[in-house]
Write a protein that holds these residues in place. Structure first.
Motif, PDB file in Angstrom:
ATOM      1  N   LYS A   1       0.929  -1.231  -0.053  1.00 26.19           N
ATOM      2  CA  LYS A   1       0.186  -0.058  -0.064  1.00 26.19           C
ATOM      3  C   LYS A   1       0.821   1.159   0.019  1.00 26.19           C
TER       4      LYS A   1
ATOM      5  N   SER B   1       0.945   4.975   1.376  1.00 28.26           N
ATOM      6  CA  SER B   1       0.666   6.075   2.518  1.00 28.26           C
ATOM      7  C   SER B   1       1.373   7.484   2.268  1.00 28.26           C
TER       8      SER B   1
ATOM      9  N   THR C   1       2.844  11.101   3.965  1.00 30.45           N
ATOM     10  CA  THR C   1       2.796  11.778   5.191  1.00 30.45           C
ATOM     11  C   THR C   1       3.582  13.082   4.772  1.00 30.45           C
TER      12      THR C   1
ATOM     13  N   ARG D   1       5.381   8.490  12.078  1.00 29.06           N
ATOM     14  CA  ARG D   1       5.166   7.026  11.944  1.00 29.06           C
ATOM     15  C   ARG D   1       5.225   6.380  13.310  1.00 29.06           C
TER      16      ARG D   1
END
Length: 640
Positions: free
Chosen positions: A222, A224, A226, A237
């Protein structure tokens, strides 16, 4: 409005799923660093975005009329000059210029001239030259044919072509791998000023902190996103993992209480309804998995033992290649010294003799003139950036290490490989099947097999991921020997080295200052060179850089005046590090329960001596910390 939209993307390679319904959006002007472990699929994702491979599911959409640029996989070649090669990469400009030369129809000529003005075509040679200069090519080099340069330098030309195009979306895959530190620092600044969007795969922490405004993490198939650079990503994290683990623990405790209630009262008529309610509540509890981080990468260097100073000394050494009339001196009049506690970073542009100097210290090259005196017991470990070409692809790491350590037992061979994360499975895998990072680990294991007193590392991080780079920094911090580091990774240099040497203009000399001073020195030298050439330095947007001789003189004087204070601060920091290690050793002894057993033979007097020594070290730490703080305050006051 998005520039690039990735929706429910699935990518598979050789039956292995790399991305599974992953999504990401990149807005115009956004600069994103793409990170993930080796083999996670970062380069495959870039290839899919560029259209080289088709997705197995989902979609990748680039907005209408948007342009995308990337570094070509193959290095350019041919007889065209570097400058002409970069200019030719802008196909529309080249086509329009041909139209202007060949077209006779007034209307078409007018349209071509209008479009040339719109794409700023006439300033293109100056922009291309500036980019090539930033990547390490002199004005003279820029007029030479591409075929005159090695593969690494040609890849710089490919990078220059991608930057020159200044597309709406620039895709870069490990762009600093073929750069020296100076060119890497220049690229950081260029990307920070670039107005377009960037998606960059990199393991260079400094680049990820200074040139991007968000981190895309490819993990468990996946993506993600930030906000912020890499340091901010680590902070966010870590906090998310802590919160998720707390939530998982809380749900687990609730689940245990409910299950215990149901098990106890399910059969009792008076409690049956409550038990059923608990069962329904159990079914509604969310499934929160605790975050289990992958085992951290750990490297360790063998203890070399101590050597009395001087460990190695150079006296009026000239260094180079060839004999007789064909002799070529690369570095001259070297007067330098190495001792056990030295941690030196050797800086300078490619071609200035850094690797040649490393070969001298490694014993692979003899001085042309002068004296190199070394302790007869000195052991040197040498990691060279091109050593992987000497690896035998059909053999395993065990084969290589067994040949390098003919007297070692099989367990000793495996133990040396395990120091750098080559476990039993990887140790028995053919080298040709290893990743670039795993080959780098093998080379580190080979370089340190004899517990060297002096460790020479020439670009050790080119194929290491972020975790492995951090492991290397930790291992080097614990290493008891001397280090000579040649690297384009400024984060590695700042974390490991306490002294800087510069290879420049035919010599190697100590540099008074830290990496921040070195950056200013590079900027100053670049402005001076541009002034001497009679032209200002344009930025990617074409704005000339200001030149102020008075300000330059003031900065130079300030750097010279503050050099002793900076050295004093570095000395305090080195003392604090050594004191900390001594305290840790004593604390570990005092924390060992066996110390207090009657059978240990340790008396109360010896324990008291250890406590007294620990108190003395802590008092000394406090005193040095105060001295460091005072010196740091003076420095900050001077800098304003």
């Amino acid at each position: 409005m998005s520039l690039l939209t990735i929706t429910d993307l699935t990518l598979r390679i050789a039956g292995r799923t790399l991305l599974d319904h992953a999504s990401l959006t990149i807005e115009p002007g956004r600069k994103i660093g793409l990170i993930g472990r080796n083999g996670a699929g970062k380069s495959t994702l870039l290839a899919a975005i560029a259209g080289d491979i088709a997705p197995d599911g989902g979609s990748i959409t680039l907005s209408a009329r948007a342009t995308m640029g990337r570094v070509r996989q193959e290095a350019p070649s041919g007889s065209a000059s570097l400058l002409d090669t970069v200019l030719a990469s802008h196909e529309e400009r080249a086509r329009l210029l041909r139209t202007v030369e060949e077209e006779t129809a007034p209307e078409r000529l007018a349209d071509a001239h209008e479009r040339l003005l719109a794409i700023d075509a006439y300033s293109a040679p100056a922009r291309a030259s500036t980019i090539l200069a930033g990547l390490g090519f002199s004005q003279e080099d820029q007029q030479k044919p591409v075929s005159d340069f090695s593969g690494g330098w040609r890849m710089r030309v490919a990078l220059a072509s991608a930057l020159f195009l200044a597309p709406d979306l620039l895709i870069l895959d490990e762009p600093t791998n073929h750069l020296d530190l100076e060119a890497a620092l220049w690229l950081e600044d260029w990307l920070a000023r670039f107005s377009g969007a960037v998606l960059i795969v990199s393991h260079d922490r400094a680049l990820l902190d200074k040139a991007v405004d968000a981190i895309a993490h490819l993990d468990h198939r996946k993506l993600s996103l930030t906000p912020g650079g890499f340091e901010r990503f680590v902070q966010i994290r870590t906090e998310q993992a802590l919160q998720q683990n707390r939530a998982a623990q809380k749900v687990s405790e609730q689940r245990e209480k409910m299950e215990a209630f149901v098990a106890r009262f399910r059969a009792q008529a008076t409690k049956a309804r409550q038990a059923q309610a608990r069962l329904k509540a159990l079914a509604r509890l969310p499934q929160i998995e605790s975050v289990v981080e992958a085992a951290p990468t750990v490297f360790s260097f063998p203890d070399p033992g101590q050597l009395p100073p001087p460990m190695l000394r150079l006296n009026k050494v000239d260094l180079g290649y060839g004999k007789g009339d064909g002799q070529k001196t690369v570095l001259g009049n070297l007067n330098l010294r190495f001792d056990m506690e030295d941690r030196v970073a050797l800086l300078g542009r490619n071609g200035q003799g850094k690797s040649t100097f490393a070969k001298l210290l490694a014993g692979q090259l003899a001085p042309l003139r002068g004296e190199m005196a070394a302790n007869p017991k000195l052991r040197v470990g040498y990691f060279a950036q091109h050593q992987n070409e000497a690896l035998v692809l059909e053999e395993t790491p065990i084969d290589h290490m067994s040949r390098a350590l003919p007297k070692a037992t099989p367990p000793e061979v495996r133990a040396q490989l395990a120091r750098f994360g080559l476990d039993a499975e990887r140790a028995e895998t053919s080298v040709g099947s290893l990743s670039g990072g795993e080959k780098a680990r093998l080379l580190l294991a080979l370089a340190t097999r004899e517990a060297p007193h002096l460790l020479i590392l020439d670009e050790p991080t080119n194929h290491l991921d972020l975790d492995a780079r951090d492991a290397l920094i930790r291992a080097l911090s614990d290493f008891e020997g001397a280090i000579l580091l040649i690297s384009h990774d400024s984060h590695l240099v700042e974390a490991v080295a306490d002294r800087l040497w510069i290879a420049d203009r035919g010599s190697v000399t100590p540099f008074d200052g830290d990496m921040q001073d070195y950056r200013r020195w590079l900027d100053e030298r670049a402005r001076q060179a541009q002034t001497e050439a009679g032209k200002a330095s344009p930025s990617p947007g074409g704005t000339p850089a200001p030149s102020n001789a008075g300000a330059r003189g003031n900065r130079k004087e300030l750097t010279r005046r503050l050099a002793p204070l900076r050295r004093e601060i570095r000395d305090y920091e080195a003392r604090l590090e050594k004191l900390g290690k001594k305290c840790q050793l004593i604390e570990e002894k005092l924390a060992d329960p066996a110390l207090y057993q009657p059978s240990s033979g340790t008396g109360a007097e010896e324990i008291a001596t250890l406590n007294s020594a620990l108190n003395g070290l802590r008092n000394e730490q406090e005193e040095v910390e105060l001295q460091w703080l005072e010196a740091q305050t003076r420095l900050e006051t001077e800098l304003g």
